[in-house]
Enzyme design. Structure first.
Site, PDB file in Angstrom:
ATOM      1  N   ASP A  32       0.786  -1.226   0.000  1.00  0.00           N
ATOM      2  CA  ASP A  32       0.000   0.000   0.000  1.00  0.00           C
ATOM      3  C   ASP A  32       0.827   1.290   0.000  1.00  0.00           C
ATOM      4  O   ASP A  32       1.266   1.754  -1.028  1.00  0.00           O
ATOM      5  CB  ASP A  32      -0.994  -0.020   1.165  1.00  0.00           C
ATOM      6  CG  ASP A  32      -1.984  -1.169   1.056  1.00  0.00           C
ATOM      7  OD1 ASP A  32      -1.685  -2.132   0.338  1.00  0.00           O
ATOM      8  OD2 ASP A  32      -3.057  -1.112   1.661  1.00  0.00           O
ATOM      9  N   GLU A  48      -4.516  -7.360  12.868  1.00  0.00           N
ATOM     10  CA  GLU A  48      -3.971  -7.132  11.518  1.00  0.00           C
ATOM     11  C   GLU A  48      -2.505  -6.714  11.569  1.00  0.00           C
ATOM     12  O   GLU A  48      -1.694  -7.142  10.756  1.00  0.00           O
ATOM     13  CB  GLU A  48      -4.795  -6.044  10.822  1.00  0.00           C
ATOM     14  CG  GLU A  48      -4.337  -5.692   9.423  1.00  0.00           C
ATOM     15  CD  GLU A  48      -5.142  -4.554   8.819  1.00  0.00           C
ATOM     16  OE1 GLU A  48      -5.033  -4.347   7.596  1.00  0.00           O
ATOM     17  OE2 GLU A  48      -5.870  -3.858   9.558  1.00  0.00           O
TER      18      GLU A  48
END
Length: 840
Positions: free
Chosen positions: A576, A810
């Protein structure tokens, strides 16, 4: 002829007028002009015809190119269309294949009958607190599978505010449609609860376009059972047992309500239930006050306007509500109409015995696979590891539908062909769908537990490949999946790749198979069907993601609006917002993609060799990309002493408040809201990108470096440096000394891969340290020592956060180790189990 000519001459030797008239040169000249004109006309007509042909050919080619993005690969499918049917795979037909709901089951078929559970706490501070789909906003104290074998049974705990629900299921094979199953739901109040909570459980069944349901209601609104029929299930019956205080105990006081209606889609079930709740019903136990409670009221359900026009687009939806005070237990029994010789019903003590037998078998298989008891882990740590594996298995979903895709040749998005996908998911609450690069990491764990299951998942993914060799990286296949995705992320673009992590799993599966000739021969047919798709996939990467110089690679799909981002994102890389070149250009070279291609080429060579296919091209590609001299030439920055991306870059960038000029006397609200925009203080130039973090480690992470490479010393030094990558909780994603460390990418875009600890890359790091620590070389001892410390730190922190918060996360804070981001995240964070087991 001579005499005649003489007679026609006049006395002075001049031709007579008659002869002049008879001469043809002028006519011959006119004819010549006429011929040239015809030539021009013919050429013009030919050009027009050619132009028309070219125009229509161009239209045809553009149309053909536009259709390629939605044209599936022409080779035979890896999996037969009936591979998930009850006739071929009865043991996996029914399952907890609905990861986005707290508890529910469906079949592996395109239009399955689905079942599920909703619940709500009555007389609570917040009215109508209905739970159904996994939502982080529900703020549960924890939920997830404690045991799940991926096939036949599962045990889950859901910790709500002052009570815990335990959901268990067991399947029993029989008949022609996948057999029977039973749920057991147990509710117990927490010791801290002031009063015993009163809970409403809502068990439901819904058809998905095809099939029908019939409710059977006893007196006092008690829905005792539902019968139904569908193409995949034949005839079936669902029976709702009455709540008791536990097995063998007497029944408890309960109030019953039910709802029968039609739903325009499975994504609307929660809304329909919420909108049908009424507060007019009275809960009046023998001991205690009478109170109004929320219950399903069929009179509140509106008829959908399109039911009259086209009833086929809607589905049956039947809900059974039972409201009872904790503690209690109830069972829901599904019986297939084709299972005619069942010995007894799977309820009560029969269910208890079957559950115990499955639990023992699960424990034995878990220890045999991972050996955590032999490694002296505590019972609590082993329970945590079982939960991590079970959540990944219990979070597997079966999806069917169409992606929305687009290529440069399409003016508007197109629908991809309808396809099934059986896959694990990263997070049941936030990412309950398939992600291509996540799935390779998921299957590293699941292949250790069930190798045939992993091969089936890989086959499902590669059956999605199109004729170009492209696989949509995010699978959003139906209305339920789309309801969880922001609209800007739904369309998938065919120039965009994702790390080919499935090659990691293939590498491990091939290693397992080559040590077992019998298993290898049994899996050769699947490998043969996989091969043409793998070949096209690899070639697609090798061409569409090629870099500006020979043997270099570049991720496509970077954010193009450089004015709004501190550093334009590269979602396609999987990392990302990790810092890349500040100004995206075609001159970029990305070191992580280079390493993925080095890995993939080696595995392609191995697959081709095993199958007896030509493999020298792949082998030569692998030898070229594995050449450390070439790697150094393309990606080693001598001044930075790290492996780096290369591109049009400057580090003199920052986010600043946009200046909006407001003329004197004009109201401010009439002008645009100021934003944070990027300020570039020094022009970019082609150079190595000054970022030290996960991308810099890829030649090490994927074992591209030779054990004696001097560059390995620099990497091990950076890994150990607390000011750079090392933390007591794992390796941070970006060095603390980096200019973009923990910097926001926009005013609404918090740092993601700019400091936090990610378990998938840490798994690769531990694996690499284990690899270099077991190969003779000048850095073997150092790699081995770092391995032991990093492995211990990772296990301790993920386990500690699980105990404290109830979740696997996460990502983890590099400063405190605290879990953050979406949760539960039992996708690649569950690789902690392999780190514990030292299974690399």
């Amino acid at each position: 002829m001579t005499k005649r000519r003489k007679r026609l001459l006049t006395g002075d030797g001049v031709p007579s007028p008659r002869e002049e008239k008879a001469t043809a040169p002028p006519r011959r000249e006119k004819k010549k002009k006429t011929d040239i004109g015809k030539v021009f006309i013919n050429i013009s007509i030919g050009l027009c015809i050619f132009s028309l042909i070219w125009f229509f050919y161009a239209l045809y080619m553009r149309s053909a190119l536009a259709r390629r993005v939605v044209t599936l690969h022409p080779s035979p499918r890896v999996l037969n269309v009936s591979s998930s049917s009850p006739a071929v795979s009865p043991e996996k037909f029914w399952g907890s294949h609905r990861p986005h709901v707290y508890f529910g089951m469906k079949t592996r078929s395109p239009r399955s009958v689905v079942t599920g559970l909703m619940w709500m706490r009555q007389f609570a501070d917040v009215d109508g607190n209905l739970r159904h789909t996994c939502e982080q906003g529900d703020r549960l104290q924890g939920y997830g599978w404690l045991m799940h074998d991926g096939v036949s049974f599962g045990v889950q705990e859901i910790h709500d505010r002052d009570f815990t629900l335990t959901t268990e299921f067991v399947k029993r094979l029989g008949g022609d449609h996948g057999g029977d199953w039973t749920w057991r739901i147990t509710a117990k109040q927490h010791s801290s609860a002031v009063t015993a909570p009163v809970i409403s459980l809502m068990c439901y069944a819904a058809t998905d376009v095809q099939g029908s349901l019939q409710a059977h209601v006893e007196e006092k609104n008690h829905l005792s059972s539902v019968t139904g029929t569908s193409e995949e299930l034949g005839n079936f019956k669902i029976t709702f047992g009455k709540p008791t205080a536990g097995e063998g105990a007497a029944g408890k006081y309960a109030k019953y309500n039910y709802l029968t209606t039609r739903s325009p889609g499975l994504d609307k079930l929660t809304d329909i239930a919420k909108n049908s709740l009424s507060h007019k019903f009275i809960f009046s136990p023998p001991k205690g006050e009478k109170r109004s409670y929320f219950a399903l009221d069929s009179h509140k359900v509106a008829t959908h306007h399109n039911q009259q026009q086209d009833p086929k687009i809607e589905s049956d939806f039947v809900v059974h509500q039972v409201t009872v005070q904790t503690p209690f237990q109830m069972e829901v029994l599904f019986e297939s109409g084709s299972f005619r010789d069942r010995p007894n019903q799977l309820t009560g003590s029969v269910l208890t015995d079957e559950l115990e037998r499955r639990k023992v078998a699960f424990d034995e298989k878990f220890e045999g696979t991972f050996g955590l008891q032999a490694k002296k882990f505590t019972s609590s740590q082993i329970k945590f590891a079982k939960a991590a594996l079970s959540n990944m298995l219990g979070g597997m979903g079966y999806f069917y539908g169409q992606s929305v895709v687009q290529s440069v040749y399409n003016e508007h998005p197109l629908l991809y062909p309808e396809s099934p996908l059986f896959t694990a998911v990263p997070s049941r609450s936030f990412f309950p769908r398939g992600f291509l690069w996540d799935e390779g990491f998921h299957q590293l764990l699941l292949s250790k537990w069930d190798a045939p299951l992993s091969l089936e998942v890989i086959a499902h993914w590669l059956d999605l490949i199109n004729i170009e060799g492209w696989i949509p990286r995010e699978q959003i296949l139906d209305d339920e999946a789309r309801s969880k995705v922001p609209s800007e992320f739904i369309v998938q673009h065919n120039e965009n790749a994702n790390p080919p992590t499935l090659f990691l799993v293939l590498q491990k599966l091939l290693e397992q198979l080559e040590t077992d000739p019998d298993r290898l021969s049994s899996h050769l047919p699947v490998l043969r069907r996989l091969y043409p798709r793998l070949k096209t996939w690899f070639e697609w990467f090798n061409t569409t993601q090629a870099g500006p110089v020979a043997n270099s690679y570049r991720w496509r799909g970077r954010d193009k609006d450089t004015n709004l981002f501190l550093n334009p994102k590269t979602l396609t890389s999987g990392l990302d917002d990790y810092p890349r070149a500040s100004h995206p250009s075609s001159e970029e070279r990305h070191v992580d993609l280079y390493c993925w291609m080095a890995l993939a080429s080696g595995i392609m060579a191995n697959v081709a060799r095993i199958l007896g296919e030509p493999h020298k091209v792949y082998k030569n590609t692998h030898l070229t990309l594995s050449n450390n001299e070439l790697l150094n030439e393309l990606h080693w920055s001598e001044s930075l002493r790290v492996f780096s991306d290369y591109g049009n870059h400057t580090q003199a960038v920052s986010l600043q408040q946009e200046k909006v000029h407001v003329p004197p006397g004009q109201p401010r609200h009439q002008f645009p809201v100021t934003r944070l925009v990027r300020s570039v203080r020094r022009a970019p130039k082609l150079q190595y990108v000054n970022a030290l973090g996960y991308v810099s480690l890829f030649p090490f992470l994927l074992h591209i470096l030779t054990p004696d490479s001097p560059k390995l010393e620099h990497i091990l030094r950076d890994i150990q440096d607390p000011e750079r990558i090392w933390t007591p909780y794992g390796l941070r994603s970006l060095s603390r000394t980096d200019p973009l460390y923990m910097k926001r990418n926009t005013e609404h875009d918090a740092p993601y891969w700019r400091g936090p600890i990610w378990i998938n890359i840490n798994y690769l790091a531990v694996r690499a340290l284990h690899h270099y620590g077991n190969i003779e070389g000048p850095y073997q001892e150092k790699a081995s020592a770092i391995y032991q410390e990093l492995r211990t730190n990772l296990i301790q922190n993920v386990y500690k956060q699980y105990l404290e918060t109830g979740y696997i996360w996460e990502q983890y804070s590099d400063s405190t180790g605290r879990g953050q981001g979406s949760h539960p995240f039992t996708g690649w964070s569950a690789l902690t189990v392999l780190i514990m087991a030292e299974k690399y």
